[in-house]
Scaffold this active site. Structure first.
Site, short mmCIF file in Angstrom:
data_model
loop_
_atom_site.label_atom_id
_atom_site.label_comp_id
_atom_site.label_asym_id
_atom_site.label_seq_id
_atom_site.Cartn_x
_atom_site.Cartn_y
_atom_site.Cartn_z
N ASN A 97 0.87 -1.19 0.00
CA ASN A 97 0.00 0.00 0.00
C ASN A 97 0.90 1.23 0.00
O ASN A 97 1.46 1.59 1.03
CB ASN A 97 -0.92 -0.02 1.24
CG ASN A 97 -1.80 1.22 1.31
OD1 ASN A 97 -1.85 2.01 0.36
ND2 ASN A 97 -2.48 1.40 2.43
N HIS B 198 -9.82 1.29 4.73
CA HIS B 198 -8.55 1.52 5.43
C HIS B 198 -8.80 2.48 6.60
O HIS B 198 -9.63 3.39 6.50
CB HIS B 198 -7.52 2.10 4.46
CG HIS B 198 -6.14 2.09 5.04
ND1 HIS B 198 -5.71 3.04 5.94
CD2 HIS B 198 -5.11 1.21 4.90
CE1 HIS B 198 -4.47 2.74 6.32
NE2 HIS B 198 -4.08 1.64 5.70
N GLU C 217 -5.63 -4.72 10.60
CA GLU C 217 -4.63 -3.65 10.79
C GLU C 217 -5.01 -2.87 12.03
O GLU C 217 -5.82 -1.92 11.95
CB GLU C 217 -4.66 -2.68 9.60
CG GLU C 217 -4.07 -3.21 8.33
CD GLU C 217 -3.50 -2.09 7.47
OE1 GLU C 217 -2.37 -2.25 6.99
OE2 GLU C 217 -4.15 -1.04 7.29
P1 13P Z 1 2.79 0.78 7.89
O1 13P Z 1 3.26 -0.55 7.36
O2 13P Z 1 3.56 1.93 7.39
O3 13P Z 1 2.62 0.74 9.39
O4 13P Z 1 1.30 0.98 7.28
C1 13P Z 1 0.38 -0.02 7.39
C2 13P Z 1 -0.78 0.28 6.53
O5 13P Z 1 -1.56 1.17 6.83
C3 13P Z 1 -0.94 -0.52 5.31
O6 13P Z 1 -2.20 -0.37 4.78
#
Ligand code: 13P
Length: 255
Positions: free
Chosen positions: A10, A97, A170
């Site tokens: 991403n 997200h 996440e």
């Molecule tokens: P990081 O890997 O930078 O913590 O971001 C995670 C994210 O939001 C991927 O969608």
């Protein structure tokens, strides 16, 4: 046989056209090798989907979008419809997200409609779920996950035909913070997500990814988690070598 992991890059709103092209073109051969070991999905900003797509697809990677509109078409200035993303070659689309939930006030209902648009246009939704630090401290993680998933389940749980759905766990507190949950915590959550999908969406072929401060230092320990089908990577996907190393570590390949 070991399953092929899905690793999603991403890029958020970080790489412009030149940098996006360089990421693919300068690392063509290594990217092609990587796609033998893992399903690589690159999610650039909208304007780059087409150009990056041509390069990435030639190396065996897939292109995904970072978001789409909840509506099919019409007067929605500034929005991009799922069918438009499919037309430029996107095979996956991230929806829900936490940055969109937080900064753009997206509701679970809107996110469910986005996931449906992704599905009806032949792409695979990558639905992000996860709790904030405050919710974690109040021990509300499972309540939050249930709320985030149940609207979609209510809307499409009755569907008879099989469909693919990727759920990316996440935790908001782990994104960009350098903190990650323990292996045991992720196992427990992945089990819960898979059980929830099985009960509420019986035709769903669900896969679970983990995202939030994934880099080379944690990729190997995350690879021990049987319930995980892959990773959703933010910051560590911007530098190709870092990304390659973490994919190799997660796929248990020699560096
Ligand atoms: P990081 O890997 O930078 O913590 O971001 C995670 C994210 O939001 C991927 O969608």
């Amino acid at each position: 046989m070991q399953k092929k992991p899905i690793i999603v890059a991403n890029w958020k709103m970080q790489l412009g056209v030149t940098e996006s092209m360089q990421w693919c073109m300068h690392n063509k051969q290594e990217l092609a090798q990587l796609t033998q070991q893992a399903t690589i999905v690159i999610c650039p900003s909208f304007p780059m989907a087409l150009v990056v797509g041509v390069e990435a697809v030639a190396s065996g990677a897939f292109i995904g979008a970072q978001d789409c509109c909840a509506f099919e078409k019409g007067a929605h200035t500034g929005q991009v419809a799922a069918h438009m993303l499919a037309q430029v070659g996107c095979k996956y689309c991230i929806v829900g997200h936490s940055e969109r939930r937080l900064f753009y006030r997206e509701s679970d209902e809107e996110i469910a409609y986005k996931a449906i648009q992704v599905l009806v246009n032949g792409m695979i939704p990558i639905l992000c779920v996860g709790e904030t630090k405050e919710q974690l401290e109040k021990q509300q993680t499972f309540q939050v996950l249930e709320r985030q998933l149940q609207v979609l389940a209510q809307k499409i749980g009755h569907i008879k035909e099989e469909f693919a759905l990727i759920i990316a766990y996440e935790p908001v507190w782990a994104i960009g913070s350098g903190q990650t949950p323990t292996v045991q915590e992720i196992e427990k959550i992945a089990d819960w997500i898979l059980a929830f999908c099985k009960t509420t969406m019986p035709s769903c072929l669900a896969k679970v990814l983990y995202g939030g401060s994934v880099d080379e230092s944690v990729a190997q320990s995350l690879s021990q988690i049987q319930q995980l089908d892959g990773l959703l990577v933010g910051g560590a996907s911007l530098d190709f070598q870092k990304f390659k190393n973490l994919v190799s570590l997660f796929s248990k390949l020699p560096l």
